[in-house]
Design a protein around this motif. Sequence first.
Motif, PDB file in Angstrom:
ATOM      1  N   LEU A 107     -13.892   9.216  23.931  1.00  0.00           N
ATOM      2  CA  LEU A 107     -13.614   8.385  22.654  1.00  0.00           C
ATOM      3  C   LEU A 107     -14.930   7.543  22.261  1.00  0.00           C
ATOM      4  CD1 LEU A 107      -9.872   7.716  22.109  1.00  0.00           C
ATOM      5  CD2 LEU A 107     -11.323   9.361  21.174  1.00  0.00           C
ATOM      6  N   GLY A 108     -15.269   7.576  21.201  1.00  0.00           N
ATOM      7  CA  GLY A 108     -16.537   6.924  20.898  1.00  0.00           C
ATOM      8  C   GLY A 108     -18.105   7.558  21.180  1.00  0.00           C
ATOM      9  N   GLU A 109     -18.254   8.390  22.369  1.00  0.00           N
ATOM     10  CA  GLU A 109     -19.148   9.138  22.515  1.00  0.00           C
ATOM     11  C   GLU A 109     -19.511  10.384  21.850  1.00  0.00           C
ATOM     12  OE1 GLU A 109     -19.262   9.342  26.989  1.00  0.00           O
ATOM     13  OE2 GLU A 109     -19.486   7.035  27.085  1.00  0.00           O
ATOM     14  N   GLY A 110     -18.647  10.661  20.975  1.00  0.00           N
ATOM     15  CA  GLY A 110     -19.033  11.955  20.282  1.00  0.00           C
ATOM     16  C   GLY A 110     -19.479  11.635  18.840  1.00  0.00           C
ATOM     17  N   THR A 111     -19.223  12.502  17.946  1.00  0.00           N
ATOM     18  CA  THR A 111     -19.687  12.541  16.629  1.00  0.00           C
ATOM     19  C   THR A 111     -18.510  12.200  15.429  1.00  0.00           C
ATOM     20  OG1 THR A 111     -19.585  15.015  16.110  1.00  0.00           O
ATOM     21  CG2 THR A 111     -21.623  13.904  16.944  1.00  0.00           C
TER      22      THR A 111
ATOM     23  N   ASP B 222     -12.622  13.250  20.990  1.00  0.00           N
ATOM     24  CA  ASP B 222     -13.900  13.061  20.330  1.00  0.00           C
ATOM     25  C   ASP B 222     -14.760  14.483  20.906  1.00  0.00           C
ATOM     26  OD1 ASP B 222     -15.846  12.195  18.987  1.00  0.00           O
ATOM     27  OD2 ASP B 222     -16.081  10.214  19.683  1.00  0.00           O
ATOM     28  N   VAL B 223     -15.742  14.871  19.985  1.00  0.00           N
ATOM     29  CA  VAL B 223     -16.290  15.857  20.169  1.00  0.00           C
ATOM     30  C   VAL B 223     -17.782  15.773  19.606  1.00  0.00           C
ATOM     31  CG1 VAL B 223     -15.746  17.004  17.906  1.00  0.00           C
ATOM     32  CG2 VAL B 223     -16.228  18.699  19.882  1.00  0.00           C
ATOM     33  N   ALA B 224     -18.704  16.736  20.599  1.00  0.00           N
ATOM     34  CA  ALA B 224     -20.274  16.689  20.147  1.00  0.00           C
ATOM     35  C   ALA B 224     -20.505  18.180  20.293  1.00  0.00           C
ATOM     36  CB  ALA B 224     -21.072  15.666  20.791  1.00  0.00           C
ATOM     37  N   GLY B 225     -20.910  18.875  19.089  1.00  0.00           N
ATOM     38  CA  GLY B 225     -21.139  20.057  19.342  1.00  0.00           C
ATOM     39  C   GLY B 225     -19.918  20.837  19.511  1.00  0.00           C
ATOM     40  N   ASP B 226     -19.871  21.720  20.477  1.00  0.00           N
ATOM     41  CA  ASP B 226     -18.470  22.379  20.986  1.00  0.00           C
ATOM     42  C   ASP B 226     -17.809  21.719  22.256  1.00  0.00           C
ATOM     43  OD1 ASP B 226     -20.336  23.097  22.802  1.00  0.00           O
ATOM     44  OD2 ASP B 226     -19.772  25.429  22.381  1.00  0.00           O
TER      45      ASP B 226
ATOM     46  N   ALA C  57     -10.156  16.667  17.469  1.00  0.00           N
ATOM     47  CA  ALA C  57     -11.288  17.582  17.932  1.00  0.00           C
ATOM     48  C   ALA C  57     -11.014  18.991  17.530  1.00  0.00           C
ATOM     49  CB  ALA C  57     -11.395  17.451  19.497  1.00  0.00           C
ATOM     50  N   HIS C  58      -9.667  19.585  17.595  1.00  0.00           N
ATOM     51  CA  HIS C  58      -9.368  20.758  17.293  1.00  0.00           C
ATOM     52  C   HIS C  58      -9.523  20.817  15.465  1.00  0.00           C
ATOM     53  CE1 HIS C  58      -8.302  22.749  20.667  1.00  0.00           C
ATOM     54  NE2 HIS C  58      -7.892  21.655  21.131  1.00  0.00           N
TER      55      HIS C  58
ATOM     56  N   HIS D 109      -4.272  24.517  16.632  1.00  0.00           N
ATOM     57  CA  HIS D 109      -5.374  24.706  17.871  1.00  0.00           C
ATOM     58  C   HIS D 109      -6.125  25.714  17.545  1.00  0.00           C
ATOM     59  CE1 HIS D 109      -6.389  25.352  21.994  1.00  0.00           C
ATOM     60  NE2 HIS D 109      -5.478  24.369  22.588  1.00  0.00           N
ATOM     61  N   VAL D 110      -7.592  25.560  17.929  1.00  0.00           N
ATOM     62  CA  VAL D 110      -8.593  26.542  17.604  1.00  0.00           C
ATOM     63  C   VAL D 110      -8.208  28.050  18.356  1.00  0.00           C
ATOM     64  CG1 VAL D 110     -10.821  27.369  18.197  1.00  0.00           C
ATOM     65  CG2 VAL D 110     -10.288  25.173  17.514  1.00  0.00           C
ATOM     66  N   GLY D 111      -8.166  28.938  17.564  1.00  0.00           N
ATOM     67  CA  GLY D 111      -7.621  30.382  18.400  1.00  0.00           C
ATOM     68  C   GLY D 111      -6.315  30.738  17.897  1.00  0.00           C
ATOM     69  N   GLN D 112      -5.491  29.594  17.538  1.00  0.00           N
ATOM     70  CA  GLN D 112      -4.099  29.785  17.408  1.00  0.00           C
ATOM     71  C   GLN D 112      -3.641  29.964  15.793  1.00  0.00           C
ATOM     72  OE1 GLN D 112      -2.024  27.062  19.963  1.00  0.00           O
ATOM     73  NE2 GLN D 112      -2.858  27.950  21.705  1.00  0.00           N
TER      74      GLN D 112
END
Length: 254
Positions: A206-210, A197-201, A169-170, A139-142
């Motif tokens: 799912l499928g709508e990010g990068t 999924d993720v785009a930027g931060d 995403a993490h 996890h981010v930050g852990q």
Amino acid sequence: MTQSAPPVVQIEISRPTNGEREAAEYYRLARQVGYTGLQLKSMQYSDWVEEPERLCRAVSDGPAVTGVVLQCGLDDAGQERVRAVTRFCRAVGARRIVFCHDFPRAQTSDDDRRRFARILSHLGEEAAEFGIRISLHHHVGQPVMRRRDFDGFFEAVTEGCVGLTLDTAHLALAGIDDFGEIALTFAQLIDNVHLKDVAGDRFRLLGEGTLKFEPLVEALQDWSPVWCVDEESGAPLTSGATQSFAAVSRLLHL
């Protein structure tokens, strides 16, 4: 020679909800769409850890509860929380605790990370006696966030005691973009994949990010992890569940 049957693909879902009414709608929808299990978020079970029968009634119209996401520390109070949730999982038939270590990475040394691994291993041994698997969610930050953290932590884990929940995403938000490499390296430990999924931060459907998930799927093709839609995009309940299921089905060629 008789060929063995291909492994059954399990597609589960984990999504936050607001209140019991929305949760009930979510459980019914998950079953209708075709998800094989629920990985509950904290707000969906934490008030009922000592009253598992209430959770069983609440999810009676949904798929089976296969796991719970638990975020806590590994101090004495945190260890007792893990044990309480283990008992809860046993009572409701869940077989996995997806453990998010609520401790800041900035305050974690390599020695701390190894110590955390030993503590979680001991808790994993205890949980295994009840048929329950503890799976670390990086996890981010852990404490387990960067690529080198994975190596240090899992080198100190007692073999067979702690699995790995890989969250796409993490990984990306931590700067890990080679999904294939990390999946191949830790394939024997990966028992659960959170597809997000993720785009930027920002988390996306799912499928709508990068993110490109194909290297991950290819790396794990000889293994049988649970594939879990970790839907935290904020999309409406129905579209979030249905579009995500369709995206995973295409990804896994179902």
